[in-house]
Structure formats: C-alpha cells, structure tokens
Design a protein around this motif. Sequence first.
Motif, PDB file in Angstrom:
ATOM      1  N   ASP A 228       0.832  -1.197   0.000  1.00  0.00           N
ATOM      2  CA  ASP A 228       0.000   0.000   0.000  1.00  0.00           C
ATOM      3  C   ASP A 228       0.867   1.247   0.000  1.00  0.00           C
ATOM      4  O   ASP A 228       0.633   2.197  -0.760  1.00  0.00           O
ATOM      5  CB  ASP A 228      -0.918  -0.034   1.233  1.00  0.00           C
ATOM      6  CG  ASP A 228      -2.027   1.000   1.183  1.00  0.00           C
ATOM      7  OD1 ASP A 228      -2.191   1.667   0.135  1.00  0.00           O
ATOM      8  OD2 ASP A 228      -2.747   1.141   2.198  1.00  0.00           O
ATOM      9  N   ARG A 229       1.903   1.246   0.855  1.00  0.00           N
ATOM     10  CA  ARG A 229       2.791   2.414   0.904  1.00  0.00           C
ATOM     11  C   ARG A 229       3.481   2.648  -0.435  1.00  0.00           C
ATOM     12  O   ARG A 229       3.559   3.793  -0.918  1.00  0.00           O
ATOM     13  CB  ARG A 229       3.840   2.265   2.002  1.00  0.00           C
ATOM     14  CG  ARG A 229       4.775   3.466   2.091  1.00  0.00           C
ATOM     15  CD  ARG A 229       5.920   3.248   3.049  1.00  0.00           C
ATOM     16  NE  ARG A 229       5.546   3.400   4.431  1.00  0.00           N
ATOM     17  CZ  ARG A 229       5.446   4.576   5.064  1.00  0.00           C
ATOM     18  NH1 ARG A 229       5.669   5.694   4.401  1.00  0.00           N
ATOM     19  NH2 ARG A 229       5.121   4.629   6.325  1.00  0.00           N
ATOM     20  N   ASN A 230       3.986   1.581  -1.030  1.00  0.00           N
ATOM     21  CA  ASN A 230       4.689   1.743  -2.309  1.00  0.00           C
ATOM     22  C   ASN A 230       3.782   2.369  -3.364  1.00  0.00           C
ATOM     23  O   ASN A 230       4.201   3.246  -4.124  1.00  0.00           O
ATOM     24  CB  ASN A 230       5.212   0.388  -2.791  1.00  0.00           C
ATOM     25  CG  ASN A 230       6.346  -0.130  -1.925  1.00  0.00           C
ATOM     26  OD1 ASN A 230       6.979   0.634  -1.197  1.00  0.00           O
ATOM     27  ND2 ASN A 230       6.603  -1.429  -1.999  1.00  0.00           N
ATOM     28  N   ARG A 231       2.537   1.909  -3.423  1.00  0.00           N
ATOM     29  CA  ARG A 231       1.613   2.474  -4.405  1.00  0.00           C
ATOM     30  C   ARG A 231       1.321   3.935  -4.093  1.00  0.00           C
ATOM     31  O   ARG A 231       1.295   4.787  -4.988  1.00  0.00           O
ATOM     32  CB  ARG A 231       0.310   1.679  -4.425  1.00  0.00           C
ATOM     33  CG  ARG A 231      -0.660   2.111  -5.525  1.00  0.00           C
ATOM     34  CD  ARG A 231      -2.085   1.752  -5.228  1.00  0.00           C
ATOM     35  NE  ARG A 231      -2.647   2.491  -4.113  1.00  0.00           N
ATOM     36  CZ  ARG A 231      -3.134   3.737  -4.217  1.00  0.00           C
ATOM     37  NH1 ARG A 231      -3.076   4.377  -5.375  1.00  0.00           N
ATOM     38  NH2 ARG A 231      -3.633   4.345  -3.163  1.00  0.00           N
ATOM     39  N   VAL A 234       4.192   6.345  -5.084  1.00  0.00           N
ATOM     40  CA  VAL A 234       4.231   6.620  -6.528  1.00  0.00           C
ATOM     41  C   VAL A 234       3.125   7.592  -6.918  1.00  0.00           C
ATOM     42  O   VAL A 234       3.336   8.529  -7.707  1.00  0.00           O
ATOM     43  CB  VAL A 234       4.117   5.304  -7.328  1.00  0.00           C
ATOM     44  CG1 VAL A 234       3.940   5.588  -8.812  1.00  0.00           C
ATOM     45  CG2 VAL A 234       5.342   4.425  -7.082  1.00  0.00           C
ATOM     46  N   ALA A 235       1.928   7.379  -6.352  1.00  0.00           N
ATOM     47  CA  ALA A 235       0.771   8.205  -6.702  1.00  0.00           C
ATOM     48  C   ALA A 235       0.695   9.494  -5.894  1.00  0.00           C
ATOM     49  O   ALA A 235      -0.198  10.308  -6.115  1.00  0.00           O
ATOM     50  CB  ALA A 235      -0.512   7.400  -6.503  1.00  0.00           C
ATOM     51  N   ARG A 236       1.619   9.676  -4.953  1.00  0.00           N
ATOM     52  CA  ARG A 236       1.611  10.831  -4.039  1.00  0.00           C
ATOM     53  C   ARG A 236       0.268  10.915  -3.315  1.00  0.00           C
ATOM     54  O   ARG A 236      -0.360  11.959  -3.229  1.00  0.00           O
ATOM     55  CB  ARG A 236       1.924  12.131  -4.797  1.00  0.00           C
ATOM     56  CG  ARG A 236       3.276  12.115  -5.491  1.00  0.00           C
ATOM     57  CD  ARG A 236       3.504  13.360  -6.291  1.00  0.00           C
ATOM     58  NE  ARG A 236       4.052  14.445  -5.462  1.00  0.00           N
ATOM     59  CZ  ARG A 236       4.306  15.669  -5.934  1.00  0.00           C
ATOM     60  NH1 ARG A 236       4.052  15.948  -7.204  1.00  0.00           N
ATOM     61  NH2 ARG A 236       4.803  16.593  -5.143  1.00  0.00           N
ATOM     62  N   VAL A 309       7.397  12.352  -2.982  1.00  0.00           N
ATOM     63  CA  VAL A 309       6.311  11.410  -2.742  1.00  0.00           C
ATOM     64  C   VAL A 309       5.196  12.018  -1.893  1.00  0.00           C
ATOM     65  O   VAL A 309       4.308  11.304  -1.413  1.00  0.00           O
ATOM     66  CB  VAL A 309       6.836  10.111  -2.098  1.00  0.00           C
ATOM     67  CG1 VAL A 309       7.764   9.384  -3.071  1.00  0.00           C
ATOM     68  CG2 VAL A 309       7.558  10.394  -0.780  1.00  0.00           C
ATOM     69  N   TYR A 310       5.252  13.333  -1.681  1.00  0.00           N
ATOM     70  CA  TYR A 310       4.171  14.046  -1.004  1.00  0.00           C
ATOM     71  C   TYR A 310       3.659  15.147  -1.925  1.00  0.00           C
ATOM     72  O   TYR A 310       4.297  15.505  -2.919  1.00  0.00           O
ATOM     73  CB  TYR A 310       4.629  14.588   0.351  1.00  0.00           C
ATOM     74  CG  TYR A 310       4.740  13.503   1.401  1.00  0.00           C
ATOM     75  CD1 TYR A 310       3.678  13.197   2.237  1.00  0.00           C
ATOM     76  CD2 TYR A 310       5.917  12.753   1.530  1.00  0.00           C
ATOM     77  CE1 TYR A 310       3.772  12.181   3.185  1.00  0.00           C
ATOM     78  CE2 TYR A 310       6.018  11.739   2.480  1.00  0.00           C
ATOM     79  CZ  TYR A 310       4.939  11.459   3.296  1.00  0.00           C
ATOM     80  OH  TYR A 310       5.025  10.446   4.222  1.00  0.00           O
TER      81      TYR A 310
END
Length: 1010
Positions: A228-231, A234-236, A309-310
């Motif tokens: 979940d974190r990895n996705r 990427v999607a911020r 990533v934010y």
Amino acid sequence: MIGKIHKQMSHDSWLFSKMATPEYTPFVFLLLLFQSSVWGFPVCQTPQESPTCGYKSCHATKPGMLNVHLVPHTHDDVGWLKTVDQYFYGDRNDIQHAGVQYILDSVVDQLLKNPDRRFIYVETAFFYRWWKQQTDDMQNTVKQLVNEGRLEFVNGGWCMSDEATTHYSAVIDQMTMGLRFLNDTFGHCGRPRVAWHIDPFGHAREHASMFAQMGYDGFFFGRLDYQDRNRRMVAREQEMLWRASESLTPPMADLFTGILPNGYNPPEGFCWDQSCDDPPIRDDPDLEDYNVDDVVTRFLHIAHGQALVYKTNHIIMTMGSDFQYENANLWYKNLDKLIRYVNQMQSNGSEVNVLYSTPSCYLQELHRANLTWPLKGDDFFPYADSAHDFWTGYFTSRPALKRYERISNSYLQTCKQLEVLGGPISRKGPFGAGDSETLKKAMAVAQHHDAVSGTEKQHVANDYARKLANGWAHCQVLVSNTLSSLSGSSAPRVYCEHLNISVCPLTETSKKFSVNVYNPLARPVSWPVRLPVNGTAYRISDAKGKAVDSQVVPVSQATAAVRRGRGYAVNELLFQVQAPPLGYSTYSVSLLQNGPPSPQSSPLPRAPKAVQNKFLRVTFDPETGLLSSLSNLETQQTVKLSQNFYWYNASDGNNSESIQMSGAYIFRPNTSTPFIISKTAKIETLQNSVVQEVRQWFSPWVSQVVRLYTDSRALELEWTVGPVPIGDDLGKEVISRLDSSINSSGVFYTDSNGREMLQRRKDYRPTWNLRQSEPIAGNYYPINSRAYIKDDKDQLTVVTDRSQGGGSIQDGSLEIMLHRRLLYDDVRGVGEPLNEMSDIYPEGLVVRGRHLLSLSPPATAADTHRPLAQEVVLQPLITFTDGELHPSTRLEFSGLQAVLPPAVHLLTVSQWDQDTVLLRLEHQYQASESKEHSQPVTVNLQKLFSTLDVLGVSEMNLSANQWKDEMTRLDWKAESGEKPLPKRGGDPSVWEVSLKPMEIRTFLLRVRQR
C-alpha cells in the motif's frame, strides 16, 4: 474548562432548587433559549493572558520553498518490555534503558533555553504521574510552555490504544480520561488538535470515525502495508481524507489522514539521542572532523527525495523515537545547528526552509494549500511489513488476557452505572470506601497497543492483569455499597470470579443463598446462570416469589480438569434469570436434597440425532459426533454446517522463502493446510428442560460443549483449549473452523472495534492490486465481537467473547484462531516467545471461551446479532449473599423509567462531578442494516432515569472535552468534488434527543438524587 463546572454553578444554586418544580418549566425553557450553555454549565472562558497556543503558535513558513517541519517527539509505550511503573521510573534498565520521568524533566529544561524549540507529548498516563510530582513553580512553568505552544499535546488519550483488538467503548473511555486531565489542567491550550497513532500495527476505520467525532482536525500514523505504501508513494497519495463511516453524514466521520515518512523515526543518519550512534554536528571549522557540509548535503538530499512522494511544498520529519529525549540537550543542540546551517544555504540559492514544528502546525499548512485529497473508505488491515511478515497473529495473542480485559470493561461499565444510581453512598457506604477510578485507569492502560494486543513480555502481561484485578477490588466495594443501599440489605456481598470453571465457595457449601443479577443494558435480558453446587435438588424463586425451573447436572470432566483444585463442586445448578434494564433482580436458592445425582441428570454416552428448541434445530453426525446442520425454525432455513478444531504449525524461520517466524505479532504458518486435531469426537449428551448439551472431546487438550438453552436464538459453542502440546518442537496456532453450505463467494464480514461491519474479500484489497504471498495469514482480519458469511438466502454469524483473528479461506468457511503457543520470537522487539505458562498451568496455559452462532436471512440478521453482541460485551454481573434475605429487602430494581428503544444503546452512564453525570446514547444500527431498526429514534432525557431528576443538559463532543456547539474542525475537500452537507439543526426540544444510525451523542447532565 470542564473542571471549573462547580465554580460556575454555585452562582446559580438558588435557581437550580426552584427549577425542579413543575411550575418553573416555562421559565426553564426561556432560559434555555437565552443561554448558550444550559443551566450553569460553563462556556469557554477567555484567559486573562491571551495564549498563543495551537495554530497561532506555529512558526512562519516560506512560500515558494520546501518547508521541512521538524517534530521533536518521544514514543513512550505504556508498558511493553517493562511495566508501566518500570518505564516511568527508569527501573529495570537491564531490560531496556528507558525512564519517562527523566525525559519530561529534560525536555522542559531544554524548551526553556530557546523559545523557538517545540516538543509534542502523547501519553497522558505518564504525563499525569509526572505532573503530580512537580512543584507549583514547575507546574506554572509548564503551563506557560503549553500556553505558548512550545509544549504541545497530541492524541492526548491515557495511552495510544491498539486499533485491532480494542472495543470502541473502552477506547472512548480511555480517550475521555486523558483528554479530561489535559482540559482540567491546561484548559483550551491543552486540547490536542491531532490524533497520533504512530506505532499501532494496522489502523481501524472505527478509530478514525471516533477521532473525527472527538473533534480532531487530522490523524497521523506510521505503519501501513508495504504494498500500500509503495503504491501511495508513486501516486503521491500518502495524505488523504478518510471517510470512516458509511452511515454517518459527511463530514461527521471524515478525518484528514497522513502517513509519516519514516514510521516515527528520524531520517537515516539524523538520530541524536543518547541511544543512537549517528555522529553529532561538528561545526568548528578549525577542527579536522568538521562535518557541517556533509550533514547539510545529506539532509537536503533526503528532504528533496521525501518531497517527491508528497503533494505539497511542506514535509514532516519525526525527530525522535522510543523513549528518546532522556538527555534532550543532545537532540536540541544538534537540531538548533541543523536548522541554522540548512537555512543559511538559502543565501546560496537553496529553496529548503527548516523549522521547529508540530503535527498541528504541519496540518495547518496542508489545509492552507487548499488542495483536494483522495478519499479512503476501507481500513488498513491486515498490515504486513514485507512479503511473508503479516502482523495478524496479535489479533489472538494472549487470549486469556484479551478475555480478562473484555469482562473488565463490562464490569467497569456496571461499576460506573451503580456509582451514579447509588449516589454518594456508593463511594462511602456500609462496606467501606469504594471507587471506580482505579479500574478506569487500569482499563485505560490495558487499551495500549502493547497491552490487550498481547505483544508485551510475560511479566508485563501479568502486571496489566494485576492492575485490572486491583481495579475490580475497588469497584466491588462500590458495587456492594450501592446494591446494599438500593436493596435495603446490609448482608455482605460475595463475588465469584471463576464461575466459567464452576468455582464459587459460597454456592458449593451454602444451603440457602440469594443470587443478585445486575443488567447494565438499557433493555431487559434473559441470561443463563450456572452455579457450582454439591446438592442434587434446589428450589429457586424469583423476585416475585414465583418458582423458577432449574436443573442439576454433573460438572463435566473438562471443567473438573481445568479447575486444578480450585473448587470441588460435583454438580452445576442451571436456571434462567430475567433482569430489568439498568437494574437487578434477586433470586432465592434453597437446597432441597443432597446425595447422589438423579439418573435423569446423568449424561448419555452417545451423540443425539438433533437438539432443538422453538427457535433452532441442530443435527449431529452419529458416526463422528460433529455438527452436521443448523436450522432456524422461525424462518424455515437450514444450512449444512460442520465444526472442528485444527492447528497450523508455526514457522520456525527455517524456510527457503523467508526466515520469518511466527511470534506475538506475526502469524506465519508453515503450510496452508491446517492439521485436524481429530476427525471424530467422544460424546456425552445432556437434555433437560433448561438446556441441551452435547459435550465433545477431541483430544486430551481440546474439548467443547455445544449448548442450546430453551429460550435462546443462538447456539453456544464453549471451547476449552490447552495446554497446547509442543513436544514436536513446533509452535501451534489453534483454530475453530465452521464449514457450511453457504455460497459466500470469497467474501466475509467483520466488525470494526465492535461497531460497523466491513466487507473482506479473499486475496483482495480495495485500495491496491494485492500480490498475495501468505494465503492464510494474508487473509486474516481482526474480529472484535462478530463475523459472518452470507449468500442471498442465509447469513451465519459468529459472536465472540473477546477479540480474535479469523478468515474465510474457503467459500462457506469461517475460521477463528483461539490460542497460540509459540517457541520462537518473531524479531519485532519483544524478545521472547509467546509461550504462556503459570503456577497453575506450568505445562502451558488452558483457555476457555464461547462462540455464539445464529442463522438468519441477511435482511434481518442484524436484529439478532447486534443485541446478542451487546449482551456478550456487557454481560450481567452476578453477586451472592449467604443465608435468608430479610423480608424488607427490595428484590428488584430498574434505574430507568422505561425500556429504551431497541436501536438505542446506553453507552455511558458515569459520574462526572458531584452533581453531574456523563451520558452517551448510541444508535447501534447501521444505515439500511435493519428495516425495522435502521431508522432515527428519539429519547427524552427527563424521562430516562428512575432515581435521578435531570435538571440541566449540555451536549459535548464524543470525548467530552468540548461543548458540541463550539466544536469546529478544519474542512477538507475530497477529489470526488463532493461538498460536505450542512450540519444538522438542533433538536426541537433540549430534552428530546434524536439519534440517526451509528450516531453517538454525549451529554453532561445536571442531576439530583430522588
């Protein structure tokens, strides 16, 4: 604010005495229209010195730059490797070097040296202890730091609660306790704006809903599934709007939620605590080891990487970790330098601005960004930190402690209710001084994410249980005082805390005694009573003198074995009791006959074809002795249903895929197919007018009673498991599995902290495309009070008596983990295997519990399982008196004027101050869940209690630390473009309280004893 309630009220005391009379009712109503706070309840006072706390205290940021918010903090577990006391004092540093009192001493000292510095503190249980030891001068100094926003409280509950294994009522209680202390001590500036759950191992939707209703503007946590974190990176999408209820109207349960970048630790290489090894900033250019340039370069690299990533030009960095800042000078000296040297680079074109900050200051900047945020509708379970490391074992770890915590919650609610109903005599009465505070604090500590979760060391688990037992002892005095006052009987009360294993010295020896059954629910209940006795015939009469049907049956072999010499009753006396709402009923018991058991009561050594009452029919396979079907006779439903016990061998880490072992946190079976304990069960059958029992033995360490009471709509499965054998050097994870003909299509449902139900789908997550690597552990979810499977026609619901883990691995199947005994540590910090033993059970712990099964059409199933779950969570309290009762004894009592509607649950009745009571009313049905009960419902507060006149009322937020009409929260925009609906208008009358599905409303009542 709330702590000043008496001072405010004293000015109007003359008015209160007159308001109780009917002729003053019109005047009262006019006064309600005139005052913003009703009848003497205080409104917020403006401090003499205008504080600059909260959002006003935030340091300025720089537009157009990347603003890095440094948040100095400590994470102080309220028990884990050491007990609460050991952590506070810094005792047993051979286990872990940690001393919370020194942390607070050191932080306050360092905050005073630089007004720019900030610090946040979380765990009120520790701060409360520290505060009590401070001088007046130090307390005033700390108040000044709080008023200036330099010391800020976040979260603010007594502890940082676990989210998987806690019940919502206990969570609300512990949050209320912590927040009240902060409110009373620091006023407006002590109120946290941000919820902060940086360490719990997965996050429940109901917790987010509660935090929203408590008035928090945002919520930050550290742990979520690695996929979940990895996705999200990427999607911020690491910051979102969590819509935490399908029933409550937005934005009532909407909560801005952010995921912290490093769990709750500092960026790598920037830990400057005495427990860390990172080099300090060496800023003397004349020395050879000058490293400022290197530090600044590394920091800028980390900051720019995090910003990718934010979503905004603001990022947060947690500067601290477990029990850090015992020597706060180390941290602050280096943080001061870091801020100075990084910001000096702005003159060379750097666009990074670093500042001391807090989570609320960071949140304020995100709000000012005026962006839209992705919506989140599900929860964050299960949590895995890598492919084979699912934190789903703790859903069941320490099952005995989990049960003790649950019944302690029930007992605490009863204790608080009787404190209100009894008035002052409850606290100082014929049996001495009693109190509810001791159990409140013990229960609050037990909600910690290393307490009821079962993820602490054994000696710490023992300490939690000891604290609960001490709380029980204090409440028992209070309960005795109240029941004595209400009944008019001064006879000593006896408490039998081991009735589940048929131990009660009084009932085993007495020829005449009474049974008092107190019901904490707001509706009448019918409850089966089983008492250990040595007689063979008894006469039982109810409060009206009417004879009650009873039966005497022999104690089972399993119960006799598990007692280990703690009782010697050979029989059990069975009868059904009825108890009024928020009240008690008394039953008189007289011995008629001693001697050998009658032949009719002896069990038959064979399986019956079926057992049934007017509601249910249960059939058994005559060859195996196992369940074969369950029928609802009212609705003419039948499903094939078998039940048996299995175990998973725990991984020992010797595996080609991963070295991960099962432990207190992690569930990792070494095979996807569990081992059956026995394909057949040895059977004994008992059938009489009160109950039908099929006693099953599967092995020397697993037995069960399938039990159907005459008037019950639920089938009871009372299981006994242990000592779990470990002679094969492999740990075992024991499950009960139900296999049915229901076509569940890979879907099952679990509750969230005892409230709303959530859909679970095998090998699926609503938020991302799951790569399933653990087919069993990766499909386990927390079951706090119930779970079910269903198809278009049938719904099979299981109500549990404690928090457990479970899953639906095959269609039509529901498995629930009962007990875990493990031989390896799972390397998550606790440092010992989950291998529970005790003086009574030196060869391993024996655990007993109950599952209640119901079968209904899906459209009406909630009408059965919701009240059933409430009865299990808030079970009647049974007390005893020896001998014959005095003729003037009041044998029955209800604290309510009338039964509340079925949809309404009386969640809280608790003494707040001398003449004020905290009341919470809850609509316990979800929207569209029940055709009959998922409708708005109204309760009249003046017509509620039978022993109290309600003179005034003021509505609070859920945690009772703000007036409801003064609670304002930051508004957030969802990416869906939805606009929040306008807030509901007030009730037509202050006394008429309306509740919509899943709504909880909280009130302070000004009361007078009748």
